[in-house]
Design a protein around this motif. Structure first.
Motif, PDB file in Angstrom:
ATOM      1  N   LYS A  88       0.849  -1.201   0.000  1.00 20.33           N
ATOM      2  CA  LYS A  88       0.000   0.000   0.000  1.00 20.33           C
ATOM      3  C   LYS A  88       0.887   1.255   0.000  1.00 20.33           C
ATOM      4  CE  LYS A  88      -3.883   1.883   2.674  1.00 20.33           C
ATOM      5  NZ  LYS A  88      -3.336   2.881   3.575  1.00 20.33           N
ATOM      6  N   ALA A  89       1.939   1.220   0.818  1.00 21.51           N
ATOM      7  CA  ALA A  89       2.849   2.379   0.889  1.00 21.51           C
ATOM      8  C   ALA A  89       3.517   2.602  -0.469  1.00 21.51           C
ATOM      9  CB  ALA A  89       3.897   2.152   1.972  1.00 21.51           C
ATOM     10  N   ALA A  90       3.934   1.522  -1.126  1.00 19.27           N
ATOM     11  CA  ALA A  90       4.576   1.635  -2.441  1.00 19.27           C
ATOM     12  C   ALA A  90       3.615   2.269  -3.447  1.00 19.27           C
ATOM     13  CB  ALA A  90       5.027   0.252  -2.925  1.00 19.27           C
ATOM     14  N   LEU A  91       2.361   1.794  -3.439  1.00 15.87           N
ATOM     15  CA  LEU A  91       1.370   2.336  -4.381  1.00 15.87           C
ATOM     16  C   LEU A  91       1.115   3.819  -4.101  1.00 15.87           C
ATOM     17  CD1 LEU A  91      -1.135  -0.692  -4.462  1.00 15.87           C
ATOM     18  CD2 LEU A  91       0.386   0.043  -6.316  1.00 15.87           C
ATOM     19  N   GLU A  92       1.052   4.179  -2.826  1.00 13.93           N
ATOM     20  CA  GLU A  92       0.825   5.590  -2.451  1.00 13.93           C
ATOM     21  C   GLU A  92       1.955   6.491  -2.965  1.00 13.93           C
ATOM     22  OE1 GLU A  92      -1.390   4.565   1.694  1.00 13.93           O
ATOM     23  OE2 GLU A  92       0.119   6.160   1.777  1.00 13.93           O
ATOM     24  N   ALA A  93       3.163   5.912  -3.028  1.00 15.70           N
ATOM     25  CA  ALA A  93       4.309   6.699  -3.510  1.00 15.70           C
ATOM     26  C   ALA A  93       4.441   6.625  -5.029  1.00 15.70           C
ATOM     27  CB  ALA A  93       5.592   6.207  -2.834  1.00 15.70           C
ATOM     28  N   GLY A  94       3.441   6.012  -5.681  1.00 14.88           N
ATOM     29  CA  GLY A  94       3.448   5.953  -7.144  1.00 14.88           C
ATOM     30  C   GLY A  94       4.320   4.840  -7.692  1.00 14.88           C
ATOM     31  N   LEU A  95       4.731   3.908  -6.855  1.00 13.81           N
ATOM     32  CA  LEU A  95       5.558   2.789  -7.306  1.00 13.81           C
ATOM     33  C   LEU A  95       4.665   1.618  -7.714  1.00 13.81           C
ATOM     34  CD1 LEU A  95       7.641   4.530  -5.667  1.00 13.81           C
ATOM     35  CD2 LEU A  95       8.743   2.391  -5.071  1.00 13.81           C
ATOM     36  N   PRO A  96       5.197   0.694  -8.507  1.00 10.92           N
ATOM     37  CA  PRO A  96       4.388  -0.483  -8.864  1.00 10.92           C
ATOM     38  C   PRO A  96       4.156  -1.380  -7.656  1.00 10.92           C
ATOM     39  CG  PRO A  96       6.617  -0.679  -9.735  1.00 10.92           C
ATOM     40  CD  PRO A  96       6.501   0.693  -9.162  1.00 10.92           C
ATOM     41  N   LYS A  97       3.159  -2.261  -7.793  1.00  8.18           N
ATOM     42  CA  LYS A  97       2.760  -3.119  -6.672  1.00  8.18           C
ATOM     43  C   LYS A  97       3.933  -3.970  -6.161  1.00  8.18           C
ATOM     44  CE  LYS A  97      -0.874  -6.356  -5.545  1.00  8.18           C
ATOM     45  NZ  LYS A  97      -1.705  -7.396  -6.091  1.00  8.18           N
ATOM     46  N   PHE A  98       4.753  -4.474  -7.113  1.00 11.19           N
ATOM     47  CA  PHE A  98       5.843  -5.373  -6.671  1.00 11.19           C
ATOM     48  C   PHE A  98       6.886  -4.667  -5.802  1.00 11.19           C
ATOM     49  CE2 PHE A  98       9.316  -3.866  -9.235  1.00 11.19           C
ATOM     50  CZ  PHE A  98       8.760  -3.413 -10.429  1.00 11.19           C
TER      51      PHE A  98
END
Ligand code: SF4
Length: 350
Positions: A15-25
């Motif tokens: 979730k944190a990665a997605l919030e920062a605009g990073l891909p899910k992986f």
């Protein structure tokens, strides 16, 4: 204050990665960096793009905090002091907690703190003397693992440092999930022991939700005597704790042990040994006898070695597995009952 990543599970990191605009992986990459490689900064996470690391740093902190000091005992035990800012009553209370690394043959065990100070007020414990200064969050608990010199060499953990783990169970369980999950540190639960004075109903929650070992601080089998040195006895009598424990199976991988600090002339005679044997009969367990380290304004010394040995022999002769626990790190005030966040005491004196 930014949200910390340390202590988050795989779903939280994703979730944190997605919030920062990073891909899910990138969630898996974060878990690998935080829990396997023990990264303490985003710059170290080199397989995440520079822009991605910057986006993460804008929103989050890694959450690992370096110790403020370290002392080494003649026996190799090391005590680390960490600053701990904890939310208390709408504000932040600044304090210190200690973690102790105990080397022993092929093991390196970390004795970890779960709270700044403690509410339980056990009369023989320096941590109890200083009162409670807040609960550590999972990041502050895990920081003790990832930020010390031996971070990559630890083999075991005991939650026997400052604080009562059942009084901060949510964060303790979050930290344990990270330590035991396949996406985390991936330790077997057998490598972790959590201690308690017997706080109910949290002890039941712990036993239902976690496969790690349990250590119960017992210290005397007689209720009135126990109440005189451990105020928790009045709220949660030992008999209720034993009643709960008898409902669980400790014959398999999970073990229960009872910690018994030996005070000369208080809890170390045949009467105590026999009552202890009666209390523990039918429970698959081990008793650890602990030498006491005298502290100010507590009237008892440690029982002599010969008395401890004959107490152990009496228990063993009646089928109760019993060992005398080696005392470690006394010269640096790292032994049982001596953790007090001395940096805090010194600061308070200034
Ligand atoms: Fe708290 Fe444990 Fe000390 Fe008791 S012995 S006051 S529970 S830290």
């Amino acid at each position: 204050m930014k949200e910390k990543l340390l202590g988050k599970d795989l779903a939280g990191l994703t979730k944190a990665a997605l919030e920062a605009g990073l891909p899910k992986f990138a969630g898996k990459q974060l878990a690998l960096w935080l829990y396997d490689k023990r990264a303490r900064s985003f710059e170290e996470m080199t397989n995440i793009s520079k822009a991605g690391r910057e986006a993460l740093a804008e929103r989050f902190d890694v959450g690992a905090e370096a110790p403020v000091s370290m002392s080494t005992s003649a026996d190799g035990t090391r005590k680390y002091l960490f600053a701990a800012d904890c939310p208390v009553g709408g504000g932040i209370q600044s304090s210190f907690v200690e973690a102790v690394m105990i080397p022993d043959a092929d093991r390196k065990t970390l004795c970890v703190s779960s709270q700044a100070g403690c509410k339980m007020g056990c009369k023989f414990c320096m941590t109890g003397r200083q009162g409670w200064h807040g609960n550590l969050d999972a990041a502050q608990i895990l920081s003790q693992f990832v930020s010390i010199d031996e971070a990559g060499e630890l083999t075991n953990a005991v939650f026997m440092g400052m604080g009562e783990p059942m009084d901060n169970l949510t964060e303790v369980l979050r930290a344990i999930e990270v330590l035991t999950a396949p996406w985390g540190v991936a330790w077997s639960p057998k490598r972790i022991t959590v201690s308690t004075v017997g706080v109910l109903p949290e002890l039941r929650t712990y036993l239902d939700s976690c496969r790690c070992h349990l250590a119960v601080s017992l210290h005397t089998p007689f209720p009135e005597e126990r109440a005189s040195i451990m105020p928790v006895q009045k709220a949660f009598p030992l008999e209720q704790v034993m009643h709960l424990l008898r409902q669980y199976d400790f014959t398999g991988q999970r073990r229960v042990s009872f910690e018994y600090t030996m005070f000369s002339g208080f809890n170390d005679d045949k009467r105590h040994a026999d009552e202890l044997i009666r209390l523990l009969s039918g429970t698959e367990c081990r008793v650890n006898l602990i030498r006491f380290h005298r502290i100010p304004d507590f009237p008892y010394d440690s029982s002599p070695a010969a008395v401890m040995e004959s107490f152990r022999d009496r228990l063993s002769a009646h089928g109760v597995t019993c060992t005398i626990r080696a005392s470690r790190g006394e010269d640096i005030m790292a032994a049982c009952g001596l953790l007090a966040g001395r940096h805090k005491q010194q600061n308070d004196l200034k």
